[in-house]
Design a protein around this motif. Structure first.
Motif, PDB file in Angstrom:
ATOM      1  N   GLY A  67       0.792  -1.221   0.000  1.00  0.00           N
ATOM      2  CA  GLY A  67       0.000   0.000   0.000  1.00  0.00           C
ATOM      3  C   GLY A  67       0.827   1.276   0.000  1.00  0.00           C
ATOM      4  O   GLY A  67       0.287   2.385   0.023  1.00  0.00           O
ATOM      5  N   LEU A  68       2.149   1.120  -0.062  1.00  0.00           N
ATOM      6  CA  LEU A  68       3.030   2.286   0.017  1.00  0.00           C
ATOM      7  C   LEU A  68       3.127   3.060  -1.290  1.00  0.00           C
ATOM      8  O   LEU A  68       3.378   4.267  -1.281  1.00  0.00           O
ATOM      9  N   THR A  69       2.978   2.371  -2.405  1.00  0.00           N
ATOM     10  CA  THR A  69       3.199   3.020  -3.702  1.00  0.00           C
ATOM     11  C   THR A  69       2.117   2.637  -4.706  1.00  0.00           C
ATOM     12  O   THR A  69       1.377   1.682  -4.521  1.00  0.00           O
ATOM     13  N   GLY A  70       2.096   3.395  -5.792  1.00  0.00           N
ATOM     14  CA  GLY A  70       1.146   3.151  -6.869  1.00  0.00           C
ATOM     15  C   GLY A  70       0.489   4.431  -7.335  1.00  0.00           C
ATOM     16  O   GLY A  70       0.177   5.312  -6.531  1.00  0.00           O
ATOM     17  N   GLY A  71       0.318   4.553  -8.645  1.00  0.00           N
ATOM     18  CA  GLY A  71      -0.408   5.686  -9.206  1.00  0.00           C
ATOM     19  C   GLY A  71       0.409   6.911  -9.539  1.00  0.00           C
ATOM     20  O   GLY A  71      -0.125   7.885 -10.075  1.00  0.00           O
ATOM     21  N   ASP A  72       1.718   6.892  -9.267  1.00  0.00           N
ATOM     22  CA  ASP A  72       2.522   8.087  -9.546  1.00  0.00           C
ATOM     23  C   ASP A  72       2.693   8.321 -11.046  1.00  0.00           C
ATOM     24  O   ASP A  72       2.765   9.472 -11.496  1.00  0.00           O
ATOM     25  N   ALA A  73       2.775   7.258 -11.815  1.00  0.00           N
ATOM     26  CA  ALA A  73       2.893   7.422 -13.270  1.00  0.00           C
ATOM     27  C   ALA A  73       1.678   8.159 -13.821  1.00  0.00           C
ATOM     28  O   ALA A  73       1.795   9.072 -14.654  1.00  0.00           O
ATOM     29  N   LYS A  74       0.512   7.780 -13.346  1.00  0.00           N
ATOM     30  CA  LYS A  74      -0.716   8.455 -13.778  1.00  0.00           C
ATOM     31  C   LYS A  74      -0.710   9.913 -13.338  1.00  0.00           C
ATOM     32  O   LYS A  74      -1.170  10.799 -14.075  1.00  0.00           O
ATOM     33  N   ARG A  75      -0.206  10.174 -12.145  1.00  0.00           N
ATOM     34  CA  ARG A  75      -0.162  11.551 -11.640  1.00  0.00           C
ATOM     35  C   ARG A  75       0.725  12.423 -12.535  1.00  0.00           C
ATOM     36  O   ARG A  75       0.386  13.573 -12.832  1.00  0.00           O
ATOM     37  N   VAL A  76       1.850  11.875 -12.955  1.00  0.00           N
ATOM     38  CA  VAL A  76       2.753  12.642 -13.816  1.00  0.00           C
ATOM     39  C   VAL A  76       2.101  12.931 -15.158  1.00  0.00           C
ATOM     40  O   VAL A  76       2.153  14.058 -15.665  1.00  0.00           O
ATOM     41  N   LEU A  77       1.453  11.927 -15.744  1.00  0.00           N
ATOM     42  CA  LEU A  77       0.805  12.134 -17.040  1.00  0.00           C
ATOM     43  C   LEU A  77      -0.378  13.095 -16.929  1.00  0.00           C
ATOM     44  O   LEU A  77      -0.616  13.906 -17.827  1.00  0.00           O
ATOM     45  N   THR A  78      -1.112  13.002 -15.825  1.00  0.00           N
ATOM     46  CA  THR A  78      -2.236  13.919 -15.614  1.00  0.00           C
ATOM     47  C   THR A  78      -1.730  15.348 -15.463  1.00  0.00           C
ATOM     48  O   THR A  78      -2.298  16.296 -16.025  1.00  0.00           O
ATOM     49  N   TYR A  79      -0.652  15.499 -14.702  1.00  0.00           N
ATOM     50  CA  TYR A  79      -0.048  16.833 -14.533  1.00  0.00           C
ATOM     51  C   TYR A  79       0.382  17.393 -15.879  1.00  0.00           C
ATOM     52  O   TYR A  79       0.130  18.563 -16.196  1.00  0.00           O
ATOM     53  N   PHE A  80       1.038  16.549 -16.684  1.00  0.00           N
ATOM     54  CA  PHE A  80       1.488  17.004 -18.000  1.00  0.00           C
ATOM     55  C   PHE A  80       0.304  17.388 -18.877  1.00  0.00           C
ATOM     56  O   PHE A  80       0.306  18.418 -19.546  1.00  0.00           O
ATOM     57  N   SER A  81      -0.732  16.565 -18.850  1.00  0.00           N
ATOM     58  CA  SER A  81      -1.911  16.829 -19.671  1.00  0.00           C
ATOM     59  C   SER A  81      -2.630  18.092 -19.234  1.00  0.00           C
ATOM     60  O   SER A  81      -3.066  18.897 -20.068  1.00  0.00           O
ATOM     61  N   ASP A  82      -2.739  18.287 -17.921  1.00  0.00           N
ATOM     62  CA  ASP A  82      -3.475  19.439 -17.400  1.00  0.00           C
ATOM     63  C   ASP A  82      -2.694  20.741 -17.531  1.00  0.00           C
ATOM     64  O   ASP A  82      -3.267  21.791 -17.866  1.00  0.00           O
ATOM     65  N   SER A  83      -1.389  20.683 -17.254  1.00  0.00           N
ATOM     66  CA  SER A  83      -0.587  21.914 -17.268  1.00  0.00           C
ATOM     67  C   SER A  83      -0.078  22.228 -18.671  1.00  0.00           C
ATOM     68  O   SER A  83       0.023  23.398 -19.054  1.00  0.00           O
ATOM     69  N   GLY A  84       0.249  21.172 -19.415  1.00  0.00           N
ATOM     70  CA  GLY A  84       0.769  21.372 -20.763  1.00  0.00           C
ATOM     71  C   GLY A  84       2.134  22.008 -20.814  1.00  0.00           C
ATOM     72  O   GLY A  84       2.633  22.330 -21.895  1.00  0.00           O
TER      73      GLY A  84
END
Length: 298
Positions: A67-84
């Motif tokens: 339960g310590l890790t997971g989902g960071d790759a999605k967070r990076v892609l979401t940040y890139f998509s949202d911020s551009g």
């Protein structure tokens, strides 16, 4: 193999007018007795696993069993998509996200290819899959790149370390960065000499990196190091293609990695007895996972 150093590998490539990837296919065929077609087919299958791990890490739940890790790759892609407008730029940001994705798949007990270890499994796929998407390269081109990475890894493994338990994280993540940097340089049309310089440049930037997994798990800080490693590999390749040279020959850098790893304290070699693993937070996580007695909770 007919080579044991990067310089020997480079000279063979120059003498026989072959890329490192193509030379390694021939060497692997001679070493195993398998046909070149069979050798290529096997590596193509491995690349398929890498691409599937990228997809899974981006599209599926990668929460680790701890339960310590997971989902960071999605967070990076979401940040890139949202911020551009990521500071790294699109290419490096994508490579970083893909490297995180594969490493998170590993932490969540998914299927990965050790390159050269499971702890560093995200760097080469992150670099390879992202650049393939960017440039539209064929799978065959990428597979030759994997053979180039394999040739570099062969030299490192036989002259230094690729195991964190032996030489620290410089041996795992560092080796993967060097393999990715050299192979990418060749994939982009660089000469064998430039590819070898890329390896040295990459390895010099990771010398002394300790292996200090929190809770003894290949999660913290291993996963983020894969993300950072992919970016370093891109940078080393760019430097080499720009004409930047590793003033200390790459084979000598590998020798130094052996020296540094051998001198590294045991507590900094995958034992979870030092470094980040023994910070107050690291010890707290250890107790939560295993209890005060050090045994895993049921």
């Amino acid at each position: 193999m007919r080579f044991s150093t990067l310089n020997e590998l480079k000279e063979l490539c120059l003498t026989e007018s072959l890329t490192m990837g193509r030379l390694m296919v021939l060497e692997q065929s001679l070493e195993t007795g398998a046909s070149e077609a069979a050798v290529m087919e096997q590596m193509t299958a491995y690349y398929g696993v890498m691409k599937e791990a990228v997809r899974k890490g981006i599209q599926e739940d990668t929460t680790s069993r701890s339960g310590l890790t997971g989902g960071d790759a999605k967070r990076v892609l979401t940040y890139f998509s949202d911020s551009g407008m990521p500071a790294l730029g699109e290419s490096a940001c994508t490579a970083m996200a893909y490297a995180l994705a594969v490493s998170e798949v590993n932490a969540s007990m998914g299927r990965v290819i050790a390159t050269p270890t499971a702890g560093s499994c995200g760097i080469i796929p992150g670099v390879f899959v992202s650049t393939q998407e960017r440039f539209g390269w064929s799978d065959e081109h990428m597979v030759y790149g994997l053979f180039a990475a394999g040739a570099i890894g062969y030299v490192i493994a036989n002259n230094s370390f690729v195991s964190g338990a032996e030489g620290g994280c410089q041996a795992e993540v560092g080796s993967a960065i060097g393999m990715a940097a050299g192979a990418l340089t060749e994939l982009r049309g660089g000469t064998p000499e430039q590819a070898v310089h890329a390896v040295g440049l990459a390895l010099k930037n990771s010398l002394g990196l300790i292996c200090d997994p929190v809770g003894g798990l290949v999660e913290i800080p291993c996963i983020v190091r894969n993300g950072f490693g992919s970016v370093t590999a891109l940078a080393a390749s760019d430097m080499a293609l720009a004409g930047v040279r590793s003033v200390i020959p790459s084979d000598e850098v590998i020798d130094v990695m052996l020296e540094v790893g051998a001198a590294m304290p045991e507590k900094h070699r995958e034992t979870a007895k030092g470094g980040l693993a023994q910070t107050p937070t690291g010890r707290k996580i250890m107790n939560q996972l295993y209890g005060k007695g050090g045994k895993a909770k049921e």
